[in-house]
Each structure stands twice: as structure tokens, then as C-alpha cells.
Write a protein that holds these residues in place. Structure first.
Motif, PDB file in Angstrom:
ATOM      1  N   GLU A 153       0.834  -1.202   0.000  1.00 21.78           N
ATOM      2  CA  GLU A 153       0.000   0.000   0.000  1.00 21.78           C
ATOM      3  C   GLU A 153       0.868   1.252   0.000  1.00 21.78           C
ATOM      4  O   GLU A 153       1.747   1.410   0.841  1.00 21.78           O
ATOM      5  N   LEU A 154       0.599   2.148  -0.943  1.00 20.09           N
ATOM      6  CA  LEU A 154       1.338   3.406  -1.021  1.00 20.09           C
ATOM      7  C   LEU A 154       0.394   4.561  -0.715  1.00 20.09           C
ATOM      8  O   LEU A 154      -0.701   4.622  -1.258  1.00 20.09           O
ATOM      9  N   THR A 155       0.857   5.464   0.134  1.00 17.24           N
ATOM     10  CA  THR A 155       0.105   6.679   0.425  1.00 17.24           C
ATOM     11  C   THR A 155       0.793   7.832  -0.301  1.00 17.24           C
ATOM     12  O   THR A 155       2.021   7.939  -0.265  1.00 17.24           O
ATOM     13  N   TYR A 156      -0.003   8.671  -0.957  1.00 13.65           N
ATOM     14  CA  TYR A 156       0.606   9.758  -1.718  1.00 13.65           C
ATOM     15  C   TYR A 156       1.324  10.744  -0.793  1.00 13.65           C
ATOM     16  O   TYR A 156       0.801  11.120   0.255  1.00 13.65           O
ATOM     17  N   GLN A 157       2.516  11.153  -1.189  1.00 12.10           N
ATOM     18  CA  GLN A 157       3.252  12.233  -0.512  1.00 12.10           C
ATOM     19  C   GLN A 157       3.785  13.162  -1.593  1.00 12.10           C
ATOM     20  O   GLN A 157       4.215  12.700  -2.649  1.00 12.10           O
ATOM     21  N   ASP A 158       3.770  14.461  -1.308  1.00  9.97           N
ATOM     22  CA  ASP A 158       4.260  15.430  -2.295  1.00  9.97           C
ATOM     23  C   ASP A 158       5.709  15.173  -2.690  1.00  9.97           C
ATOM     24  O   ASP A 158       6.091  15.339  -3.842  1.00  9.97           O
ATOM     25  N   ASN A 159       6.509  14.793  -1.701  1.00  6.99           N
ATOM     26  CA  ASN A 159       7.936  14.603  -1.969  1.00  6.99           C
ATOM     27  C   ASN A 159       8.272  13.114  -2.086  1.00  6.99           C
ATOM     28  O   ASN A 159       8.316  12.406  -1.088  1.00  6.99           O
ATOM     29  N   PRO A 160       8.532  12.643  -3.313  1.00  6.01           N
ATOM     30  CA  PRO A 160       8.842  11.216  -3.480  1.00  6.01           C
ATOM     31  C   PRO A 160      10.144  10.795  -2.798  1.00  6.01           C
ATOM     32  O   PRO A 160      10.350   9.611  -2.519  1.00  6.01           O
ATOM     33  N   ASN A 161      11.012  11.768  -2.517  1.00  2.50           N
ATOM     34  CA  ASN A 161      12.297  11.438  -1.878  1.00  2.50           C
ATOM     35  C   ASN A 161      12.119  10.810  -0.497  1.00  2.50           C
ATOM     36  O   ASN A 161      13.024  10.125  -0.014  1.00  2.50           O
ATOM     37  N   THR A 162      10.988  11.090   0.135  1.00  3.72           N
ATOM     38  CA  THR A 162      10.776  10.576   1.496  1.00  3.72           C
ATOM     39  C   THR A 162       9.677   9.523   1.535  1.00  3.72           C
ATOM     40  O   THR A 162       9.282   9.070   2.609  1.00  3.72           O
ATOM     41  N   ASN A 163       9.175   9.127   0.373  1.00  6.41           N
ATOM     42  CA  ASN A 163       8.121   8.104   0.356  1.00  6.41           C
ATOM     43  C   ASN A 163       8.763   6.708   0.338  1.00  6.41           C
ATOM     44  O   ASN A 163       9.034   6.126  -0.714  1.00  6.41           O
ATOM     45  N   LYS A 164       9.020   6.196   1.550  1.00  2.71           N
ATOM     46  CA  LYS A 164       9.793   4.944   1.687  1.00  2.71           C
ATOM     47  C   LYS A 164       9.159   3.766   0.954  1.00  2.71           C
ATOM     48  O   LYS A 164       9.860   2.933   0.375  1.00  2.71           O
ATOM     49  N   LYS A 165       7.831   3.683   0.979  1.00  2.00           N
ATOM     50  CA  LYS A 165       7.157   2.557   0.323  1.00  2.00           C
ATOM     51  C   LYS A 165       7.300   2.642  -1.199  1.00  2.00           C
ATOM     52  O   LYS A 165       7.517   1.641  -1.863  1.00  2.00           O
ATOM     53  N   LEU A 166       7.191   3.837  -1.718  1.00  2.00           N
ATOM     54  CA  LEU A 166       7.373   4.017  -3.167  1.00  2.00           C
ATOM     55  C   LEU A 166       8.801   3.642  -3.566  1.00  2.00           C
ATOM     56  O   LEU A 166       9.035   2.955  -4.574  1.00  2.00           O
ATOM     57  N   ILE A 167       9.741   4.064  -2.744  1.00  2.00           N
ATOM     58  CA  ILE A 167      11.152   3.763  -3.004  1.00  2.00           C
ATOM     59  C   ILE A 167      11.391   2.254  -2.959  1.00  2.00           C
ATOM     60  O   ILE A 167      12.137   1.692  -3.780  1.00  2.00           O
ATOM     61  N   GLU A 168      10.710   1.587  -2.026  1.00  2.00           N
ATOM     62  CA  GLU A 168      10.830   0.127  -1.906  1.00  2.00           C
ATOM     63  C   GLU A 168      10.289  -0.573  -3.164  1.00  2.00           C
ATOM     64  O   GLU A 168      10.895  -1.534  -3.661  1.00  2.00           O
ATOM     65  N   VAL A 169       9.162  -0.090  -3.662  1.00  2.00           N
ATOM     66  CA  VAL A 169       8.596  -0.704  -4.880  1.00  2.00           C
ATOM     67  C   VAL A 169       9.553  -0.507  -6.056  1.00  2.00           C
ATOM     68  O   VAL A 169       9.848  -1.441  -6.797  1.00  2.00           O
ATOM     69  N   GLY A 170      10.063   0.707  -6.205  1.00  2.00           N
ATOM     70  CA  GLY A 170      10.994   0.982  -7.299  1.00  2.00           C
ATOM     71  C   GLY A 170      12.198   0.066  -7.223  1.00  2.00           C
ATOM     72  O   GLY A 170      12.630  -0.509  -8.224  1.00  2.00           O
ATOM     73  N   LYS A 171      12.730  -0.081  -6.008  1.00  2.00           N
ATOM     74  CA  LYS A 171      13.919  -0.915  -5.817  1.00  2.00           C
ATOM     75  C   LYS A 171      13.668  -2.363  -6.234  1.00  2.00           C
ATOM     76  O   LYS A 171      14.552  -3.030  -6.784  1.00  2.00           O
ATOM     77  N   SER A 172      12.437  -2.845  -5.971  1.00  2.00           N
ATOM     78  CA  SER A 172      12.139  -4.241  -6.334  1.00  2.00           C
ATOM     79  C   SER A 172      12.267  -4.442  -7.848  1.00  2.00           C
ATOM     80  O   SER A 172      12.542  -5.540  -8.313  1.00  2.00           O
ATOM     81  N   TYR A 173      12.065  -3.376  -8.624  1.00  2.00           N
ATOM     82  CA  TYR A 173      12.190  -3.467 -10.086  1.00  2.00           C
ATOM     83  C   TYR A 173      13.597  -3.098 -10.573  1.00  2.00           C
ATOM     84  O   TYR A 173      13.868  -3.106 -11.769  1.00  2.00           O
ATOM     85  N   GLY A 174      14.456  -2.684  -9.631  1.00  2.00           N
ATOM     86  CA  GLY A 174      15.824  -2.330 -10.020  1.00  2.00           C
ATOM     87  C   GLY A 174      16.043  -0.836 -10.201  1.00  2.00           C
ATOM     88  O   GLY A 174      17.095  -0.414 -10.685  1.00  2.00           O
ATOM     89  N   LEU A 175      15.052  -0.017  -9.830  1.00  2.00           N
ATOM     90  CA  LEU A 175      15.202   1.433  -9.912  1.00  2.00           C
ATOM     91  C   LEU A 175      15.511   1.980  -8.524  1.00  2.00           C
ATOM     92  O   LEU A 175      14.693   1.843  -7.609  1.00  2.00           O
ATOM     93  N   ILE A 176      16.673   2.611  -8.389  1.00  2.00           N
ATOM     94  CA  ILE A 176      17.082   3.139  -7.089  1.00  2.00           C
ATOM     95  C   ILE A 176      16.825   4.646  -7.080  1.00  2.00           C
ATOM     96  O   ILE A 176      17.218   5.357  -8.009  1.00  2.00           O
ATOM     97  N   LYS A 177      16.164   5.088  -6.021  1.00  2.00           N
ATOM     98  CA  LYS A 177      15.780   6.508  -5.930  1.00  2.00           C
ATOM     99  C   LYS A 177      16.963   7.373  -5.539  1.00  2.00           C
ATOM    100  O   LYS A 177      17.694   7.055  -4.596  1.00  2.00           O
TER     101      LYS A 177
END
Ligand SMILES: [Zn+2]
Length: 190
Positions: A153-177
Motif C-alpha cells: 500500500e502506497l500513500t501519496y506524498q508530495d515529496n517522493p524522496n521521502t516516500n519509503k514505500k514508493l522507493i521500496e517498490v521501485g527498488k524491487s524493479y531495479g530502480l534506485i531513488k
């Protein structure tokens, strides 16, 4: 054409050294990772737009040296050369050389102090096709599938730099924030 540095190099760069927003311009392996990440986000209800993919090394070269020379941080004769870019940074006159570089800084819209205190980089993951700038938006909460198939579950945040869950999803695909550059994802976070 006129080899001397000056604002006409903007037109040259737009024709001969454009940046790309297309996924096809990316490194093939990274491209698949980006595509999978974006598809997972879109499937969950996010709106994703690709802002930048590959940057031209020649364009980066013009940015880098015009910035340094215009700001007096290096002598016009200190600029390195680059294959395919037949530019004369040194006009044989220091004031004219600086004026030519200043025209380019303005024409390219480069950020200068106080907005930016560092010269545009000569090397970056964008130049290698291993970085992407993404604008990712959604409202409230969405459930996104990670690479391993689990949903998070991802909750929207204005700043993606601090959205840990979004960063975790990206990392699972090989994209590092990148942690200080809001739209920027890459193979190593730089
Ligand atoms: Zn970027």
C-alpha cells in the motif's frame, strides 16, 4: 558555422545533441526495469509521465564548460575538447570568451548561483541511459505490485524522496531513488 562559443550553440545543440524523453533511448536492460515499474504503478491507478531519459553527452559538454567559463571558475583555454563538437571556447580575448560562455548559459537556461553552485556534470547516469526522471501522481492510497508479485500500500506524498514505500517498490524493479532529486531514479541512485 561560427566556431566561437555563443548563443548560436543552443540551436546547434537542439539539432545535433538533443536530450530524449523516450524510453527507447534508455539502456536496454534498464528500459525493461523502468517499463515494469511504470506499468505496475499505472495498473494500480497512478498517473506516470516520463520527464527525461537519455541526455546527450555533447550537450552535457556544452553545459559544463560554458558554466565554468562564464562564472570565471576556469580559464577558457582549460576546456577539454570533445569529438563532434567543434567549438572555440577561447576567443583569444578573455572578456569576449567569458561573454560567449555567458550567452550559452543564458540560452540553455542553466542554473547558476545561488540556485546551483555546481557545474552541470560531464558524466551522469542520464548520459549512459541508466537514469529516468518520472513524475508519479495518485490520490490517496493505491496498492502496487512489487516485482515479486506481493502488493504494497502506497500513500501519496508530495515529496517522493521521502516516500519509503514508493522507493521500496521501485527498488524491487531495479530502480534506485536519488534521495535529493525528486523525479530521478537510476541503476544506482546517482
Ligand atoms: Zn534525473
Amino acid at each position: 558555422m561560427n566556431r566561437k562559443s555563443g548563443k548560436h550553440w543552443k540551436q546547434w545543440a537542439d539539432l545535433n545533441a538533443p536530450n530524449s524523453k523516450g524510453l527507447m533511448a534508455l539502456d536496454p536492460h534498464f528500459r525493461i526495469q523502468v517499463k515494469d515499474f511504470v506499468e505496475a504503478l499505472v495498473a494500480a491507478g497512478a498517473v506516470v509521465s516520463v520527464q527525461a531519459t537519455r541526455r546527450s553527452a555533447r550537450r552535457a559538454y556544452l553545459f559544463h564548460w560554458s558554466w565554468l567559463i562564464a562564472l570565471g571558475k576556469c580559464s577558457p583555454s582549460a576546456a577539454t575538447s570533445m569529438e563532434g563538437v567543434d567549438i572555440s571556447w577561447d576567443h583569444g580575448n578573455k572578456m569576449q570568451s567569458i561573454a560567449g560562455a555567458e550567452e550559452m548559459v543564458r540560452a540553455f537556461g542553466l542554473a547558476i548561483p545561488p540556485r546551483s553552485n555546481v557545474a552541470p556534470a560531464l558524466r551522469s547516469n542520464h548520459i549512459l541511459g541508466k537514469a529516468v526522471d518520472l513524475d508519479i501522481n495518485w490520490v490517496g492510497k493505491i496498492h502496487v505490485q512489487k516485482k515479486d508479485g506481493t502488493k504494497i500500500e502506497l500513500t501519496y506524498q508530495d515529496n517522493p524522496n521521502t516516500n519509503k514505500k514508493l522507493i521500496e517498490v521501485g527498488k524491487s524493479y531495479g530502480l534506485i531513488k536519488h534521495l535529493n532529486d525528486a523525479p530521478h531514479w537510476s541503476v544506482n541512485g546517482r
